[in-house]
Scaffold this motif. Sequence first.
Motif, mmCIF file in Angstrom:
data_model
loop_
_atom_site.group_PDB
_atom_site.id
_atom_site.type_symbol
_atom_site.label_atom_id
_atom_site.label_comp_id
_atom_site.label_asym_id
_atom_site.label_seq_id
_atom_site.Cartn_x
_atom_site.Cartn_y
_atom_site.Cartn_z
ATOM 1 N N GLY A 120 2.666 3.359 -6.635
ATOM 2 C CA GLY A 120 2.842 2.496 -7.884
ATOM 3 C C GLY A 120 3.833 1.570 -7.797
ATOM 4 O O GLY A 120 3.579 0.348 -8.369
ATOM 5 N N GLN A 121 4.775 1.839 -7.056
ATOM 6 C CA GLN A 121 5.979 0.678 -7.325
ATOM 7 C C GLN A 121 6.482 0.285 -6.132
ATOM 8 O O GLN A 121 6.282 0.636 -4.756
ATOM 9 C CB GLN A 121 7.275 1.600 -7.700
ATOM 10 N N VAL A 122 6.787 -1.165 -5.997
ATOM 11 C CA VAL A 122 7.495 -1.698 -4.939
ATOM 12 C C VAL A 122 8.568 -1.145 -4.403
ATOM 13 O O VAL A 122 9.317 -0.584 -5.356
ATOM 14 C CB VAL A 122 7.633 -3.355 -5.299
ATOM 15 N N GLY A 123 8.606 -0.919 -3.093
ATOM 16 C CA GLY A 123 9.723 -0.284 -2.630
ATOM 17 C C GLY A 123 9.722 1.147 -2.333
ATOM 18 O O GLY A 123 10.546 1.809 -1.926
ATOM 19 N N THR A 124 8.232 1.652 -2.505
ATOM 20 C CA THR A 124 7.914 3.310 -2.381
ATOM 21 C C THR A 124 8.158 3.112 -0.663
ATOM 22 O O THR A 124 7.387 2.606 -0.095
ATOM 23 C CB THR A 124 6.549 3.512 -2.895
ATOM 24 N N LEU A 125 9.024 4.244 -0.260
ATOM 25 C CA LEU A 125 9.021 4.412 1.101
ATOM 26 C C LEU A 125 8.681 5.770 1.454
ATOM 27 O O LEU A 125 9.090 7.060 0.789
ATOM 28 C CB LEU A 125 10.438 4.267 1.631
ATOM 29 N N CYS B 184 -4.206 -0.805 5.078
ATOM 30 C CA CYS B 184 -3.803 -0.915 3.905
ATOM 31 C C CYS B 184 -5.124 -1.496 2.959
ATOM 32 O O CYS B 184 -5.609 -2.451 3.475
ATOM 33 C CB CYS B 184 -2.609 -1.890 3.485
ATOM 34 N N LEU B 185 -5.436 -0.473 2.066
ATOM 35 C CA LEU B 185 -6.797 -0.962 1.198
ATOM 36 C C LEU B 185 -6.528 -1.731 0.126
ATOM 37 O O LEU B 185 -7.470 -2.700 -0.233
ATOM 38 C CB LEU B 185 -7.228 0.266 0.750
ATOM 39 N N ARG B 186 -5.215 -1.654 -0.397
ATOM 40 C CA ARG B 186 -4.742 -2.607 -1.430
ATOM 41 C C ARG B 186 -3.358 -3.007 -1.743
ATOM 42 O O ARG B 186 -2.499 -1.965 -1.236
ATOM 43 C CB ARG B 186 -5.132 -2.014 -2.735
ATOM 44 N N GLY B 187 -2.859 -4.081 -1.676
ATOM 45 C CA GLY B 187 -1.367 -4.482 -1.752
ATOM 46 C C GLY B 187 -0.757 -4.833 -0.143
ATOM 47 O O GLY B 187 -1.633 -5.273 0.601
ATOM 48 N N LYS B 188 0.479 -4.358 0.045
ATOM 49 C CA LYS B 188 0.727 -4.666 1.313
ATOM 50 C C LYS B 188 1.845 -3.780 1.689
ATOM 51 O O LYS B 188 2.828 -3.330 0.742
ATOM 52 C CB LYS B 188 1.436 -5.972 1.025
ATOM 53 N N ILE B 189 1.959 -3.362 2.908
ATOM 54 C CA ILE B 189 2.953 -2.266 3.363
ATOM 55 C C ILE B 189 3.909 -3.025 4.621
ATOM 56 O O ILE B 189 3.257 -3.971 5.401
ATOM 57 C CB ILE B 189 2.568 -1.028 3.624
ATOM 58 N N PHE B 190 5.016 -2.746 4.974
ATOM 59 C CA PHE B 190 5.830 -2.856 6.137
ATOM 60 C C PHE B 190 5.680 -1.434 6.730
ATOM 61 O O PHE B 190 6.217 -0.694 6.218
ATOM 62 C CB PHE B 190 7.206 -3.166 5.745
ATOM 63 N N ASP B 191 4.897 -1.609 7.859
ATOM 64 C CA ASP B 191 4.580 -0.225 8.778
ATOM 65 C C ASP B 191 5.338 -0.207 9.866
ATOM 66 O O ASP B 191 5.478 -1.134 10.737
ATOM 67 C CB ASP B 191 3.062 -0.175 8.844
ATOM 68 N N VAL B 192 5.736 0.975 10.072
ATOM 69 C CA VAL B 192 6.517 1.058 11.235
ATOM 70 C C VAL B 192 6.188 2.260 12.118
ATOM 71 O O VAL B 192 5.921 3.435 11.681
ATOM 72 C CB VAL B 192 8.117 1.403 10.794
ATOM 73 N N LEU C 248 5.142 -3.206 -0.338
ATOM 74 C CA LEU C 248 5.666 -4.591 -0.640
ATOM 75 C C LEU C 248 5.221 -5.318 -1.937
ATOM 76 O O LEU C 248 5.343 -6.186 -2.336
ATOM 77 C CB LEU C 248 5.578 -5.370 0.413
ATOM 78 N N GLU C 249 4.162 -4.568 -2.615
ATOM 79 C CA GLU C 249 3.478 -4.984 -3.613
ATOM 80 C C GLU C 249 3.016 -3.782 -4.478
ATOM 81 O O GLU C 249 2.933 -2.624 -4.093
ATOM 82 C CB GLU C 249 2.067 -5.595 -3.372
ATOM 83 N N PRO C 250 3.037 -3.843 -5.902
ATOM 84 C CA PRO C 250 2.738 -2.702 -6.668
ATOM 85 C C PRO C 250 1.234 -2.310 -6.446
ATOM 86 O O PRO C 250 0.388 -2.960 -6.117
ATOM 87 C CB PRO C 250 2.917 -3.143 -8.088
#
Length: 194
Positions: free
Chosen positions: A48-53, A71-79, A119-121
């Motif tokens: 739900g929240q930006v910055g969830t890790l 990613c189906l919805r929003g945006k992630i920094f994937d590692v 990176l997005e809610p």
Amino acid sequence: MSASPVQLVRPKRFGDSRGWFSETWNKERFAAAGLKLEFVQDNHSLSGQVGTLRGLHFQTPPFAQDKLVRCLRGKIFDVAVDIRKGSPTYGQWVSRVLSAENGEQLLVPIGFAHGFMTLEPDTEVAYKTSNYYDRNCDSGLMWNDPDIAIAWPLDAAAAILSEKDQKQPSLRGFDSPFAYDGRPLLPLGDALVP
């Protein structure tokens, strides 16, 4: 030189006035592109929240897992972090921003720890695994380990973590059960388009 074990994949999208269609997994087409995998489980998360890790996660043998993440919805920094014993790139990582918009996927093979930051809610992530979840083989590493030194894109102090991820061990004391297969981790290049 052999291909990097971590691969960026961009399935084709076929669009018209209604939107687009994409075949995100096709065993035969992926195999023809050099990705011979058997997936047995699909996982789906909502953050739900930006910055969830979430991470850095992996499963140990005999339930080690390849993962194909999108990613189906929003945006992630994937590692993905190399944790293969004897690898010249042990402890090194690669990353990519995956989004619903770009449609890219990251193949994280066995022998790599995986994590992502939203990176997005209301971001939704789905991934296929080549083995089933097993509580006794579920493992991880500290997301902010200075020996790995991931350059997370958002303020690390504001990262939203599970209780489990707040207590993961460091790489320094980790005795990896994964063997190096002769393929060093390389920077992510052009995406495969199966």
